[in-house]
Motif scaffolding. Structure first.
Motif, PDB file in Angstrom:
ATOM      1  N   GLY A  45       0.806  -1.229   0.000  1.00  0.00           N
ATOM      2  CA  GLY A  45       0.000   0.000   0.000  1.00  0.00           C
ATOM      3  C   GLY A  45       0.835   1.274   0.000  1.00  0.00           C
ATOM      4  O   GLY A  45       0.443   2.277   0.585  1.00  0.00           O
ATOM      5  N   LEU A  46       1.983   1.222  -0.676  1.00  0.00           N
ATOM      6  CA  LEU A  46       2.869   2.396  -0.733  1.00  0.00           C
ATOM      7  C   LEU A  46       2.435   3.316  -1.878  1.00  0.00           C
ATOM      8  O   LEU A  46       3.060   3.361  -2.933  1.00  0.00           O
ATOM      9  CB  LEU A  46       4.321   1.961  -0.938  1.00  0.00           C
ATOM     10  CG  LEU A  46       4.893   0.995   0.089  1.00  0.00           C
ATOM     11  CD1 LEU A  46       6.304   0.563  -0.296  1.00  0.00           C
ATOM     12  CD2 LEU A  46       4.910   1.647   1.472  1.00  0.00           C
ATOM     13  N   HIS A  47       1.370   4.037  -1.651  1.00  0.00           N
ATOM     14  CA  HIS A  47       0.806   4.853  -2.727  1.00  0.00           C
ATOM     15  C   HIS A  47       1.747   5.955  -3.197  1.00  0.00           C
ATOM     16  O   HIS A  47       1.806   6.256  -4.390  1.00  0.00           O
ATOM     17  CB  HIS A  47      -0.533   5.434  -2.280  1.00  0.00           C
ATOM     18  CG  HIS A  47      -1.583   4.376  -2.133  1.00  0.00           C
ATOM     19  ND1 HIS A  47      -2.857   4.648  -1.717  1.00  0.00           N
ATOM     20  CD2 HIS A  47      -1.541   3.040  -2.361  1.00  0.00           C
ATOM     21  CE1 HIS A  47      -3.564   3.524  -1.689  1.00  0.00           C
ATOM     22  NE2 HIS A  47      -2.780   2.537  -2.059  1.00  0.00           N
ATOM     23  N   ASP A  48       2.492   6.547  -2.272  1.00  0.00           N
ATOM     24  CA  ASP A  48       3.430   7.605  -2.668  1.00  0.00           C
ATOM     25  C   ASP A  48       4.466   7.070  -3.645  1.00  0.00           C
ATOM     26  O   ASP A  48       4.823   7.740  -4.615  1.00  0.00           O
ATOM     27  CB  ASP A  48       4.149   8.185  -1.439  1.00  0.00           C
ATOM     28  CG  ASP A  48       3.206   9.026  -0.586  1.00  0.00           C
ATOM     29  OD1 ASP A  48       2.083   9.331  -1.056  1.00  0.00           O
ATOM     30  OD2 ASP A  48       3.591   9.375   0.542  1.00  0.00           O
ATOM     31  N   TYR A  49       4.935   5.854  -3.377  1.00  0.00           N
ATOM     32  CA  TYR A  49       5.935   5.254  -4.265  1.00  0.00           C
ATOM     33  C   TYR A  49       5.326   4.964  -5.634  1.00  0.00           C
ATOM     34  O   TYR A  49       5.957   5.211  -6.668  1.00  0.00           O
ATOM     35  CB  TYR A  49       6.493   3.960  -3.654  1.00  0.00           C
ATOM     36  CG  TYR A  49       7.544   3.330  -4.529  1.00  0.00           C
ATOM     37  CD1 TYR A  49       8.851   3.810  -4.529  1.00  0.00           C
ATOM     38  CD2 TYR A  49       7.230   2.271  -5.386  1.00  0.00           C
ATOM     39  CE1 TYR A  49       9.817   3.255  -5.354  1.00  0.00           C
ATOM     40  CE2 TYR A  49       8.195   1.715  -6.209  1.00  0.00           C
ATOM     41  CZ  TYR A  49       9.484   2.208  -6.187  1.00  0.00           C
ATOM     42  OH  TYR A  49      10.431   1.652  -7.018  1.00  0.00           O
ATOM     43  N   ASP A  65      -8.003   3.630  -1.640  1.00  0.00           N
ATOM     44  CA  ASP A  65      -7.961   2.368  -0.893  1.00  0.00           C
ATOM     45  C   ASP A  65      -9.311   1.661  -0.955  1.00  0.00           C
ATOM     46  O   ASP A  65      -9.552   0.727  -0.212  1.00  0.00           O
ATOM     47  CB  ASP A  65      -7.654   2.644   0.583  1.00  0.00           C
ATOM     48  CG  ASP A  65      -6.152   2.712   0.831  1.00  0.00           C
ATOM     49  OD1 ASP A  65      -5.438   1.890   0.242  1.00  0.00           O
ATOM     50  OD2 ASP A  65      -5.730   3.572   1.610  1.00  0.00           O
ATOM     51  N   GLU A  66     -10.173   2.151  -1.847  1.00  0.00           N
ATOM     52  CA  GLU A  66     -11.562   1.712  -1.795  1.00  0.00           C
ATOM     53  C   GLU A  66     -11.759   0.211  -1.962  1.00  0.00           C
ATOM     54  O   GLU A  66     -12.490  -0.398  -1.202  1.00  0.00           O
ATOM     55  CB  GLU A  66     -12.397   2.462  -2.836  1.00  0.00           C
ATOM     56  CG  GLU A  66     -12.810   3.835  -2.320  1.00  0.00           C
ATOM     57  CD  GLU A  66     -13.386   4.694  -3.419  1.00  0.00           C
ATOM     58  OE1 GLU A  66     -14.084   4.122  -4.279  1.00  0.00           O
ATOM     59  OE2 GLU A  66     -13.142   5.904  -3.401  1.00  0.00           O
TER      60      GLU A  66
END
Ligand SMILES: [Zn+2]
Length: 126
Positions: A45-49, A65-66
């Motif tokens: 869940g590393l969305h920034d990456y 994250d839905e």
């Protein structure tokens, strides 16, 4: 995040010796490495990456994250790089609400200013 655990990208190596350096900011040297690190980033869940390694022209504004996706595994079928263009064909397995799915995609990558970026992908039939 458990750095001494085997890497979710299924390289067979420990996370610390596999995708961790890319997640920590080092530049992946091949499209396959970037692909693997992006898969692991999905798992963690590393969305920034994920956003940082997405090319500016195709990057979404944000990631949600839905849908609770459980990633089950990655298989790289083919990877190549020629000049600034890279291509990786892979199959990723995942589950949503208990139902198993397979994503078979050929992704395109582009090299710019010392880094590889994910550009876009084409769905393939398994
Ligand atoms: Zn890895």
């Amino acid at each position: 995040m458990l750095k001494n655990k085997s890497c979710p990208c299924e390289s067979g190596r420990e996370y610390a010796d596999c995708c961790a350096p890319w997640h920590d900011g080092a530049a992946a040297t091949t499209p396959e490495q970037l692909m693997r690190s992006r898969y692991s980033a999905f798992v963690f869940g590393l969305h920034d990456y994920l956003l940082a390694t997405w090319h500016a022209t195709t990057r979404p504004e944000a990631m949600s994250d839905e849908e609770p996706v459980r990633w089950l595994g990655l298989k790289i079928k083919h990877a190549q790089a020629a000049g600034v263009n890279g291509e990786v064909e892979f199959i990723a397995r995942y589950k949503i609400a208990g139902k198993a799915w397979k994503l078979h995609e050929r992704s395109r990558f582009i090299y710019e200013e010392g880094r590889w970026y994910y550009l876009d992908g084409e769905m393939l039939n398994s």
